[in-house]
Design a protein around this motif. Structure first.
Motif, PDB file in Angstrom:
ATOM      1  N   LYS A 176       0.857  -1.182   0.000  1.00  0.00           N
ATOM      2  CA  LYS A 176       0.000   0.000   0.000  1.00  0.00           C
ATOM      3  C   LYS A 176       0.897   1.237   0.000  1.00  0.00           C
ATOM      4  N   THR A 177       0.629   2.172  -0.893  1.00  0.00           N
ATOM      5  CA  THR A 177       1.506   3.331  -1.066  1.00  0.00           C
ATOM      6  C   THR A 177       0.836   4.618  -0.591  1.00  0.00           C
ATOM      7  N   ASP A 178       1.674   5.611  -0.337  1.00  0.00           N
ATOM      8  CA  ASP A 178       1.220   6.949   0.059  1.00  0.00           C
ATOM      9  C   ASP A 178       1.845   7.929  -0.926  1.00  0.00           C
ATOM     10  N   LYS A 179       1.011   8.726  -1.557  1.00  0.00           N
ATOM     11  CA  LYS A 179       1.521   9.643  -2.568  1.00  0.00           C
ATOM     12  C   LYS A 179       2.367  10.766  -1.972  1.00  0.00           C
ATOM     13  N   LYS A 180       2.293  10.953  -0.657  1.00  0.00           N
ATOM     14  CA  LYS A 180       3.064  12.018  -0.015  1.00  0.00           C
ATOM     15  C   LYS A 180       3.953  11.420   1.078  1.00  0.00           C
ATOM     16  N   PRO A 181       5.005  10.716   0.697  1.00  0.00           N
ATOM     17  CA  PRO A 181       5.896  10.117   1.703  1.00  0.00           C
ATOM     18  C   PRO A 181       6.769  11.177   2.357  1.00  0.00           C
ATOM     19  N   GLN A 182       7.334  10.808   3.492  1.00  0.00           N
ATOM     20  CA  GLN A 182       8.246  11.716   4.199  1.00  0.00           C
ATOM     21  C   GLN A 182       9.663  11.459   3.695  1.00  0.00           C
ATOM     22  N   LEU A 183      10.166  12.357   2.852  1.00  0.00           N
ATOM     23  CA  LEU A 183      11.516  12.239   2.328  1.00  0.00           C
ATOM     24  C   LEU A 183      12.498  12.835   3.330  1.00  0.00           C
ATOM     25  N   LYS A 184      13.489  12.045   3.703  1.00  0.00           N
ATOM     26  CA  LYS A 184      14.465  12.505   4.688  1.00  0.00           C
ATOM     27  C   LYS A 184      15.597  13.260   3.989  1.00  0.00           C
ATOM     28  N   ASN A 185      15.974  14.387   4.574  1.00  0.00           N
ATOM     29  CA  ASN A 185      17.033  15.210   4.002  1.00  0.00           C
ATOM     30  C   ASN A 185      18.380  14.801   4.594  1.00  0.00           C
ATOM     31  N   ILE A 199      15.467   6.475 -10.980  1.00  0.00           N
ATOM     32  CA  ILE A 199      14.032   6.354 -10.688  1.00  0.00           C
ATOM     33  C   ILE A 199      13.248   7.017 -11.808  1.00  0.00           C
ATOM     34  N   ASN A 200      12.176   6.366 -12.215  1.00  0.00           N
ATOM     35  CA  ASN A 200      11.313   6.915 -13.269  1.00  0.00           C
ATOM     36  C   ASN A 200      10.509   8.085 -12.695  1.00  0.00           C
ATOM     37  N   ARG A 201      10.989   9.298 -12.946  1.00  0.00           N
ATOM     38  CA  ARG A 201      10.374  10.490 -12.360  1.00  0.00           C
ATOM     39  C   ARG A 201       9.063  10.878 -13.035  1.00  0.00           C
ATOM     40  N   LYS A 202       8.716  10.209 -14.133  1.00  0.00           N
ATOM     41  CA  LYS A 202       7.460  10.533 -14.813  1.00  0.00           C
ATOM     42  C   LYS A 202       6.256   9.929 -14.103  1.00  0.00           C
ATOM     43  N   HIS A 203       6.511   9.030 -13.168  1.00  0.00           N
ATOM     44  CA  HIS A 203       5.413   8.362 -12.468  1.00  0.00           C
ATOM     45  C   HIS A 203       5.144   9.058 -11.135  1.00  0.00           C
ATOM     46  N   GLU A 204       3.876   9.106 -10.741  1.00  0.00           N
ATOM     47  CA  GLU A 204       3.494   9.819  -9.524  1.00  0.00           C
ATOM     48  C   GLU A 204       4.007   9.153  -8.254  1.00  0.00           C
ATOM     49  N   LEU A 205       4.435   7.906  -8.330  1.00  0.00           N
ATOM     50  CA  LEU A 205       4.955   7.214  -7.147  1.00  0.00           C
ATOM     51  C   LEU A 205       6.482   7.279  -7.047  1.00  0.00           C
ATOM     52  N   SER A 206       7.113   8.126  -7.845  1.00  0.00           N
ATOM     53  CA  SER A 206       8.578   8.194  -7.840  1.00  0.00           C
ATOM     54  C   SER A 206       9.121   8.607  -6.473  1.00  0.00           C
ATOM     55  N   ASP A 207       8.485   9.603  -5.807  1.00  0.00           N
ATOM     56  CA  ASP A 207       8.952  10.022  -4.476  1.00  0.00           C
ATOM     57  C   ASP A 207       8.739   8.913  -3.451  1.00  0.00           C
ATOM     58  N   TRP A 208       7.617   8.235  -3.567  1.00  0.00           N
ATOM     59  CA  TRP A 208       7.326   7.155  -2.614  1.00  0.00           C
ATOM     60  C   TRP A 208       8.364   6.043  -2.720  1.00  0.00           C
ATOM     61  N   ILE A 209       8.669   5.636  -3.950  1.00  0.00           N
ATOM     62  CA  ILE A 209       9.598   4.513  -4.103  1.00  0.00           C
ATOM     63  C   ILE A 209      11.010   4.916  -3.696  1.00  0.00           C
ATOM     64  N   GLU A 210      11.360   6.185  -3.900  1.00  0.00           N
ATOM     65  CA  GLU A 210      12.670   6.656  -3.448  1.00  0.00           C
ATOM     66  C   GLU A 210      12.756   6.592  -1.926  1.00  0.00           C
ATOM     67  N   SER A 211      11.684   7.019  -1.271  1.00  0.00           N
ATOM     68  CA  SER A 211      11.656   6.988   0.187  1.00  0.00           C
ATOM     69  C   SER A 211      11.700   5.550   0.709  1.00  0.00           C
ATOM     70  N   TYR A 212      10.949   4.649   0.043  1.00  0.00           N
ATOM     71  CA  TYR A 212      10.873   3.261   0.506  1.00  0.00           C
ATOM     72  C   TYR A 212      12.231   2.568   0.355  1.00  0.00           C
ATOM     73  N   VAL A 213      12.876   2.750  -0.800  1.00  0.00           N
ATOM     74  CA  VAL A 213      14.179   2.113  -1.019  1.00  0.00           C
ATOM     75  C   VAL A 213      15.208   2.668  -0.048  1.00  0.00           C
ATOM     76  N   THR A 214      15.158   3.984   0.193  1.00  0.00           N
ATOM     77  CA  THR A 214      16.107   4.600   1.118  1.00  0.00           C
ATOM     78  C   THR A 214      15.944   4.042   2.526  1.00  0.00           C
ATOM     79  N   ASP A 215      14.694   3.841   2.941  1.00  0.00           N
ATOM     80  CA  ASP A 215      14.420   3.363   4.306  1.00  0.00           C
ATOM     81  C   ASP A 215      14.686   1.871   4.469  1.00  0.00           C
ATOM     82  N   ASN A 216      14.341   1.082   3.469  1.00  0.00           N
ATOM     83  CA  ASN A 216      14.350  -0.366   3.636  1.00  0.00           C
ATOM     84  C   ASN A 216      15.530  -1.069   2.975  1.00  0.00           C
ATOM     85  N   PHE A 217      16.213  -0.396   2.071  1.00  0.00           N
ATOM     86  CA  PHE A 217      17.356  -1.000   1.393  1.00  0.00           C
ATOM     87  C   PHE A 217      18.578  -0.083   1.530  1.00  0.00           C
ATOM     88  N   ASP A 218      18.874   0.279   2.786  1.00  0.00           N
ATOM     89  CA  ASP A 218      19.997   1.177   3.066  1.00  0.00           C
ATOM     90  C   ASP A 218      21.303   0.379   3.095  1.00  0.00           C
TER      91      ASP A 218
END
Length: 671
Positions: A176-185, A199-218
C-alpha cells in the motif's frame, strides 16, 4: 534305393537351409562360417561372451536414450516458457515476468483500473548505466521487491477484496503506497544502493519509491571486505548480501544473467538475451534429437543381434549343418543307382514304368482333392441351412406357439404389407438378404426411438441440474437452497423425488417467512452492527485526541539538554493484515444508504451474509479476536525529536526506538 535317395535329399535340404541361416547370422555377428566341426565348436564357445558384451552395450544405450529424453523434455519446457516470455515482453517495455503481468492484468480488469495505476516496483527502478558493474548484484538484492505491486490508497480496498475472493493461480505481493511520503534530508553516500539507481520520475509514485528504497534497502555497495565486515547492510558486486546477521549468496544458474533481470522500464537487452538463449535451446534440441535417433538405430541393431544370437544358441550339434556329409551320401546313392541301371535293361524299363505310374497317381490325387473340397462345401452349406431352419423354428415357437393359425396369418400379412415383400424368393441367399434388410430396418427404427428417449432424458437431466445447481442470484436470495436440494440427484430415476420437492415448495409459505426475516433484520440487526462500529470508531477517536493532548505537554518537557529538544508523538494506522482484514469485513457488513431507503431492493440476504461472515471471523480465534477488538492495536506509534529553538526535526524514532524514547520520557516525568 529310391527310398534311400529321398531320405538323403530331405536331410541335405534341411542342412542347406540351416547353414544358409547360420551364414546370415554369422555375418551379422562378425563370425566366420565354419567349414569344420572344430571351427563350429569354437564359434559356440564365443557366443556367451558375445551375448554379455551386446547386453552391456544395450543397457548403456538404454540409459543414454533415457537421459536424452529427460534432457529434451526439460529443454522443451524451458523453450516453451522462454517463447511465452518473449511474446509477453514484445508487448511491453518492462522486464517483469509474464506470470506477474498476467496476475496484474486480471486484477486491473476485475477492479476496472489501468495498468499505470497498479505498477510494479521494478517498472520504476533501473540501475544507472554508469553503474552496470553492480547491475547483477542489485538485481538479486531487489528481485523480490521489484515484483511487488504498488497499490495506491484509492484502490487498496478493491485490490484486497479481489485478492481475497479470487484464485490468482500464482504468487502476489503488493504494498500500500502513500503519494506524499516523508523524504528525509541527508547526504547520500557515493557507495549507497540508492545512489546507483535511476528512478522513473514521470510516475506519480517516484517520491514514494525513493523513500521506501532509502528506508528499507539502506545497503552500501562495496568490494572492500573490511568495509563489508563492519557494515550493517552491504552487498558485493559478486552478489554476496549482508543484512545484519543474515548473509546470502545465490549462484544458481537460473538466477544469473540478464534473462532473470526484472528492473528497468526498457527490456531490449533482456529480449536480446532471451532470444540468444532461445536459439541455443533450439540447437540443443536438434542435436539431442539427432543423437537420440542414432542411439535408437544402434539399439535396434543390438536387439536384432541378440535375437540372432539366441537362434545360434539353438544350434549345438555340428551334424545339424554338416552339408558336406549328406551331399557325399546323396552322391554315393546316385552313383550306386546309376551303376545298377547301367547293367540291367529290365530294371531300366521298370524305372520308366514307375515314373509313369507316379505321374498318374499324382493326377488322381489332384482330382480326389478337388472332389473332396466340393463335397465339404456342399455338406457345410447343408449344415448351415439345417441350423438356420432350427433357429427359425425356435424363434417361431417362442413368439407364436400360443397363437392360432388365423392370428398368425394376420401377422404375416401385416408384415408383408409393412415391408412390401415379394413372395417369389428363388433361393436361400435371396431369403437371407431379405432377412438382413428386415433386421437393418428394424434396428434403425429402434435406434431412432432410443435416441429420442435419450434426448428426452437428457433434457430432463438438464432441468434437474439447473435446479440442483442454481444460479448465484438464487442462492443469494435463498441461502438454504443448496442444503434443501443436497439429496436430489440429477437422474431420471430421481423424478419422484423432484415431484415431492415441488409439492413441498407449493405447500410451504415461503413469502411469509421472507417477510418475517426482513422485518427482523431491518428492526434490530442493522442497528446493532452500526452501533458496534460506532463504539470502535469512538475508541480510535479518543486515542487520537489523547495523543494531541499529550503532545501539548511533551512540548514543554525537555528531552535533551545540549542542544535542547522535545518529543512529539505521531500515530499511523497499522498495516497489520488481521486488523485490516477485520476492518474490511466490518465495513462491508454495514448496510449502505441505498439498501436502507430502497425498500424494493432485495439486499437483506446479502447484508446478512456479510454480517454472518464477520461473526464467524470473530469466533474462529480467541487470541485474534482480543487483538483486533483492542483499538490500541489499530495504531503504530512513532516519536519525532525536534529542536526547541526552531522546531526543526532532528531524529525520527519508530518501532523499538520509539518505545525506548517513550520509556525515557516516562523516567523524566517521574523525576
Amino acid at each position: 534305393m529310391e527310398h534311400k535317395i529321398d531320405i538323403n535329399e530331405r536331410e541335405l535340404k534341411i542342412r542347406r537351409e540351416k547353414i544358409w541361416d547360420y551364414e546370415l547370422c554369422a555375418e551379422v555377428l562378425s563370425l566366420e562360417t565354419p567349414q569344420t566341426e572344430k571351427k563350429f565348436n569354437e564359434n559356440l564357445k564365443l557366443l556367451p561372451e558375445l551375448k554379455k558384451e551386446l547386453t552391456k552395450k544395450e543397457n548403456i544405450l538404454f540409459n543414454s536414450i533415457l537421459e536424452l529424453n529427460v534432457l529434451n523434455k526439460d529443454t522443451k519446457n524451458e523453450l516453451t516458457e522462454l517463447t511465452e516470455e518473449l511474446e509477453s515482453l514484445s508487448k511491453r517495455n518492462t522486464n517483469i515476468p509474464s506470470q506477474n503481468i498476467r496476475i496484474r492484468d486480471e486484477i486491473c480488469e476485475g477492479i476496472n483500473c489501468s495498468q499505470r495505476e497498479l505498477t510494479f516496483a521494478g517498472e520504476l527502478l533501473q540501475v544507472l548505466k554508469s553503474e552496470s558493474h553492480w547491475e547483477g548484484a542489485i538485481e538479486k538484492l531487489l528481485h523480490h521487491f521489484a515484483l511487488c505491486l504498488l497499490v495506491p490508497e484509492n484502490l487498496y480496498s478493491k485490490v484486497n477484496t479481489y485478492a481475497a475472493k479470487n484464485n490468482l493461480k500464482g504468487r502476489l505481493v503488493y504494498l500500500k503506497t502513500d503519494k506524499k511520503p516523508q523524504l528525509k534530508n541527508f547526504r547520500l553516500q557515493s557507495n549507497s544502493l540508492i545512489s546507483k539507481l535511476e528512478i522513473n520520475r514521470k510516475h506519480e509514485l517516484s517520491d514514494w519509491i525513493e523513500s521506501y528504497v532509502t528506508d528499507n534497502f539502506d545497503y552500501i555497495c562495496t568490494d572492500d571486505m573490511q568495509e563489508f565486515n563492519h557494515a550493517a547492510k552491504a552487498v558485493t558486486s559478486a552478489g554476496l548480501i549482508k543484512a545484519k546477521i543474515r548473509h546470502e549468496k545465490d549462484d544458481r544458474p537460473q538466477r544469473s544473467g540478464t534473462q532473470s533481470f526484472v528492473l528497468s522500464w526498457d527490456n531490449i537487452q533482456k529480449r536480446r538475451e532471451l532470444s540468444f538463449r532461445l536459439d541455443k535451446l533450439k540447437t540443443e534440441i536438434e542435436k539431442n534429437t539427432e543423437k537420440l535417433n542414432k542411439y535408437k538405430i544402434k539399439q535396434d541393431e543390438i536387439k536384432n543381434k541378440l535375437i540372432i544370437l539366441e537362434n545360434l544358441f539353438k544350434l549345438t550339434i555340428w551334424d545339424e549343418i554338416d552339408v558336406q556329409k549328406y551331399a557325399a551320401a546323396l552322391n554315393a546313392s546316385h552313383e550306386e543307382k546309376a551303376k545298377l541301371l547301367k547293367d540291367d535293361k529290365e530294371l531300366n524299363q521298370l524305372e520308366e514304368r514307375l515314373k509313369l505310374l507316379k505321374e498318374e497317381r499324382q493326377s488322381k490325387e489332384t482330382e480326389l482333392s478337388t472332389f473332396t473340397q466340393e463335397k465339404g462345401r456342399l455338406e457345410q452349406q447343408l449344415a448351415d441351412i439345417n441350423l438356420k431352419q432350427e433357429r427359425m423354428q425356435i424363434q417361431f415357437n417362442e413368439h407364436y406357439s400360443n397363437k392360432d393359425n388365423e392370428e398368425i396369418e394376420t401377422l404375416v400379412l401385416n408384415f408383408e404389407k409393412y415391408f412390401k415383400i415379394n413372395k417369389g424368393f428363388e433361393n436361400l441367399d435371396i431369403l437371407d438378404t431379405a432377412k438382413e434388410n428386415f433386421s437393418s430396418t428394424l434396428e434403425k427404427e429402434t435406434e431412432k426411438s432410443e435416441q429420442s428417449l435419450k434426448n428426452t432424458e437428457r433434457r430432463l437431466r438438464e432441468k434437474m441440474s439447473a435446479l440442483t445447481n442454481a444460479k448465484d442470484e438464487i442462492k443469494i436470495k435463498f441461502p438454504s437452497w443448496s442444503a434443501d436440494v443436497r439429496d436430489l440427484q440429477a437422474e431420471v430415476t430421481a423424478l419422484p423425488d423432484f415431484k415431492a420437492f415441488y409439492e413441498r415448495l407449493n405447500h410451504d409459505d415461503l413469502p411469509a417467512c421472507l417477510k418475517k426475516f426482513k422485518r427482523k433484520f431491518n428492526d434490530s440487526v442493522k442497528q446493532d452492527i452500526t452501533d458496534f462500529k460506532a463504539r470502535l470508531d469512538g475508541g480510535t477517536q479518543q486515542i487520537i485526541e489523547g495523543i494531541g493532548e499529550l503532545n501539548k505537554s511533551l512540548k514543554i518537557i525537555p528531552y535533551s539538554k545540549n542542544p535542547p529538544t522535545y518529543i512529539k508523538l505521531e500515530h499511523r494506522f497499522t498495516n497489520d493484515i488481521q486488523i485490516k482484514e477485520f476492518q474490511g469485513l466490518l465495513l462491508a457488513a454495514i448496510p449502505d444508504s441505498a439498501s436502507v431507503f430502497n425498500k424494493e431492493a432485495d439486499s437483506e440476504f446479502e447484508n446478512f451474509k456479510k454480517i454472518k461472515t464477520l461473526i464467524s471471523y470473530l469466533k474462529e480465534n480467541d487470541q485474534r479476536r482480543k487483538k483486533i477488538l483492542d483499538v490500541r492495536q489499530w495504531f503504530i506509534f512513532a516519536a519525532i525529536e525536534y529542536y526547541q529553538n526552531d522546531n526543526t526535526q532532528k531524529q525520527y524514532y519508530e518501532d523499538s526506538s520509539a518505545h525506548s524514547v517513550c520509556k525515557g520520557l516516562r523516567k523524566r516525568c517521574l523525576r
